[in-house]
Design a protein around this motif. Sequence first.
Motif, short mmCIF file in Angstrom:
data_model
loop_
_atom_site.label_atom_id
_atom_site.label_comp_id
_atom_site.label_asym_id
_atom_site.label_seq_id
_atom_site.Cartn_x
_atom_site.Cartn_y
_atom_site.Cartn_z
N ILE A 83 6.00 7.89 -1.66
CA ILE A 83 5.94 6.47 -1.58
C ILE A 83 6.83 5.84 -0.82
CG2 ILE A 83 6.29 4.55 -3.15
CD1 ILE A 83 5.09 6.16 -5.42
N ASP A 103 -2.35 2.41 -5.78
CA ASP A 103 -2.90 1.27 -5.04
C ASP A 103 -4.38 0.72 -5.84
OD1 ASP A 103 -0.98 2.07 -3.41
OD2 ASP A 103 -2.44 2.44 -1.89
N GLN A 136 0.83 -1.25 -0.14
CA GLN A 136 -0.04 0.05 0.09
C GLN A 136 1.19 1.13 0.08
OE1 GLN A 136 -3.78 0.47 2.30
NE2 GLN A 136 -2.67 2.18 3.41
N THR A 137 0.61 2.05 -0.94
CA THR A 137 1.44 3.29 -1.01
C THR A 137 0.76 4.58 -0.73
OG1 THR A 137 0.58 4.01 -3.42
CG2 THR A 137 2.71 2.44 -3.12
N ASN A 171 -2.37 9.48 3.27
CA ASN A 171 -2.17 8.27 3.09
C ASN A 171 -3.14 7.45 2.85
OD1 ASN A 171 -0.93 5.76 3.16
ND2 ASN A 171 0.34 6.15 4.97
N GLN A 211 5.30 6.26 2.66
CA GLN A 211 4.23 5.46 3.18
C GLN A 211 4.23 4.19 2.63
OE1 GLN A 211 1.45 9.58 2.43
NE2 GLN A 211 1.18 7.99 0.86
N ALA A 212 4.90 3.63 1.74
CA ALA A 212 4.73 2.11 1.32
C ALA A 212 4.95 1.37 2.62
CB ALA A 212 5.91 2.04 0.18
#
Lengths: 578, 462
Positions: free
Chosen positions: B163, B135, B128-129, B419, B166-167
Amino acid sequence: MEVKGEIYRVAGPVVTITGIKPKMYDVVKVGHEGLMGEVIRIVGDKATVQVYEDTSGIKPGEPVVNTGMSLSVELGPGLLESIYDGIQRPLKVLQEQMGDFIQRGVTANGLDRDRKWDFKPTVSGGDSVKGGDVIGVVQETTNIEHKIMVPPTVSGTVNEIKKGKFTVDETVCVLSDGTELQMMQKWSVREPRPVSKKLMPTKPLITGQRILDGLFPVAKGGTAAIPGPFGSGKTVTQQQLAKWSDTDIVVYIGCGERGNEMADVLNEFPELEDPKTGRPLMERTVLIANTSNMPVAAREASVYTGITIAEYYRDMGYDVSLMADSTSRWAESMREISSRLEEMPGEEGYPAYLSARLSEFYERAGAVHSLAGFDGSITVIGAVSPPGGDFSEPVTQNTLRIVKVFWALDAKLSQRRHFPSINWLSSYSLYTNGLADWFTENVAPDWIYIRDNAMDLLQQESELQEIVQLVGSDALPEDQQLTLEITRMIREYFLQQNAFHPVDTFCPFDKQYKLLKAISKYGEMANAALESGVPMSDIMSVESKDDLAKVKFEEDFEPALNVVLTKMDEEFAKLGGK
Amino acid sequence: MTKEYKTITEVSGPLIFLEKTEPVGFGELVNINLPDGTTKRGQVLDTSAETVVVQVFEGTGGLNSESGVVFTGETIKLSVSKDMLGRILSGAGEPLDGGPRIVPDDRIDVNGASMNPYSRMPPEDFIQTGISTIDGTNTLVRGQKLPIFSGAGLPHNEIALQIARQAKVLGSDEPFAVVFAAMGITNEEAQYFMQDFEKTGALERAVVFLNLADDPAVERLITPRMALTAAEYLAYEHDMHVLVIMTDITNYCEALRQMGAAREEVPGRRGYPGYMYTDLASLYERAGVIKGKKGSVTQFSILTMPGDDITHPIPDLSGYITEGQIVVSRELHRKGIYPPINVLPSLSRLMNSGIGEGKTRDDHKAVSDQMYAMYAEGRDMRGLVAIVGKDALSERDQKILEFADLFEDRFVRQGRDENRHIVDDTLRIAWEILSELPETQLTRIDNKFIDVYHPAHKAKSE
Ligand SMILES: Nc1ncnc2c1ncn2[C@@H]1O[C@H](COP(=O)(O)OP(=O)(O)OP(=O)(O)O)[C@@H](O)[C@H]1O
Ligand SMILES: [Mg+2]
């Protein structure tokens, strides 16, 4: 027998050697590690070798040994379910010997020398046999009976024939002149295996893909090309063909493409069932994987390795399908080697012999009478990856001059997720007429009519769309608006097919027929209604028309379709159109 | 092997030619001692009994026939150890951060061997980015190579950083690391990345290789190989999930072209070498997951398309190798939409294996396909409206036209730090905008999903 020479020069995969006098295409072992290579040029006392493995660290002066053999594959039971690199080294064995990354200098036999196969003779002492004749059979997988054939160049009288469990290199038959035959034979990959006669292809390869079977069919023994820009669906289409075609054997060549795609096939095929036999697909499949990061010289060889294996099964009387993904990467490997040889470049740097090599390859497809009199075929389907998606480049153009079917992928369609994104206007099949009788007999007498009518409407659509671009669709006369609606249905309900939908991924011909016929039925009733004065808005809001969109996804297709068709009759009856 | 040769006969561009050496191995690493006492490094490109050709990484400036050449007898290697995390190295692997040299746990050939396709595990873990256009419609999975195709002046760096921040794989806190390889980017751009890494604490878990715009172009050819070697080491020896960010692939390809020209090779399309596909593949294919190993290498590289042209050889050949691409659009950027990702030419080929029931949600694929189809059509309508006016559109077409706007405004547009959760946000928004369309237009979505997720039906059943 071995004569030693030495390395004179190393420049990437191209190595120059001296001190031995090899023949053209002899396989030589280069350097202390014995890297495998093939002689591709001889000038004076020097020979140039393309090496199938990485040459880092290899030095001038290291030894070279000539094997005296040309590049060959091992043919015999055990090919099915295997995954090989471009020079027929089993990737599984390489992994066992050297781990997850491919190291060099490892040799591995194409066929397992330890495995025993149950050999059942079909000839007896005193029988005379010639090249291609069957001397016995082995059950290779549940559905494939592997015929053990006399090598094409051998003939004689059977003196001794055995029965029982043997490895592929044990002698199972001795001829009266002393020739010993094993279950395994070797064949030089660059040489087509002989057949007794080439035949005209007369049967379609049923693929379960609507746009292919329905509009642009390929014949068993035919040739097809799928060119398209990146991400337009070449690989998915090839894999769909490998999965669902009504073929006996599949040879799938991943030539200079992605490792993960091969891993995918390896993962999926043992799980999926052959629709014809119900057995795992892997049991009819041979994989060749020489991915983009594996040596280019072996990439060049991979296509020949694949087609030779295909010919071998064809000689047993099987229908074989061969997919090569991508022939452009193969052509590029020729270009890379040619440029290292400093050959005179032709168009876009490709060697002048590009078109000859392509036609020699596709020429190995075909429906044949084998030496032993069996009917077998090889259908060859090649992906083409034109730079920038521009079909005017040399590989696409040279391929189109040879193949009979052209499935043109279109980025505009793939971008809007119209899959398979095969353009119905620019694609063609030269087998359509030759196969018409077969379709009429085996699908339905009116199939050709319905299909041609759909094609005709799609053609009209493209002309109407041009007008719509100028004036908007509301400005069109009503009958033309209706045509646009029907073609939308043909495109979305019939042509679109989701390879990843559990039901839609494979569509039997009967279902294809009924689906297209249903759309055509709406078209007829709607046109009739329009003529008898029913308002356009009523015709457009017939619910059963929209219901038709999803019947293809139904597990129980027939009953679902019948519900829709009954409703359609009722709705039109209410409109008073008929 | 420590013999020094002073037999240089020719210096030409980044190449030197030597005569009368002992046999030298192809690809061997070479040290060149200059008269002024400095040392340069190079690599053997061609070796024969008479002549050896060496490509010099730091450029041939200051080099003359007095220079001494020493062949090291080995190919280029990188010293690796877990202590690399948190370090900043040059494009050739030397410390730049004033810290000590890496005490090697191992020394690994940077060219890497090809992964046996048989050993690969098809990537399938959803990452999940937090960005909906990735996504929701172009899902990234662990072990994938998914570059950003962008253009000069577009916010690709911001997207890449968002990314990187947050990934994550939902419900997992397995060890991860970032390997960052700068190739020919400006110092300012590099600083932008470094500051963000520092601010978020990512630097501790990162290995940074910097080859900047004023560093030698030839060095650029080994920088990504160094980075990927470090990544593979962390992934397969230390079980880490490694995200490799390489930027800018275009600079790498320019270096490749420059080298080809120096070697007087026959150029391929637009002057790039004919082997560029194979060369790029030797980088990109180093992403993946291996059966039986815990770690993985995921690549998220940045490539600026010269002239925004996706058919240019650099994006074209990349697209043929990578498992999709995220395309940043100037048009959306001009409209003020962040992230300006145009989903239509974007693609994630591994999406299907990373989504669906048990991973994201069963309707994910259908929803995505439906949005694509409608957005594509809606954009066509825009062109049409410009000519014939909105009134000439049928009711259906008008709805689709409106959908395109909604899609850009609600689905594509999001905050730089927003996010989004795949189910709670991304798929929810997707259904909200899809429900503005007549239900009969949702031909890509199975009825069973409409019954469960369509806001109108959901409301009824609740
Ligand atoms: N019939 C189909 N049904 C559903 N999706 C499809 C279909 N064909 C293609 N796709 C989608 O398109 C993507 C790209 O397809 P594919 O990998 O076959 O492209 P390609 O032409 O082989 O590209 P490349 O030249 O880069 O290898 C797939 O990952 C898949 O998402
Ligand atoms: Mg492909």
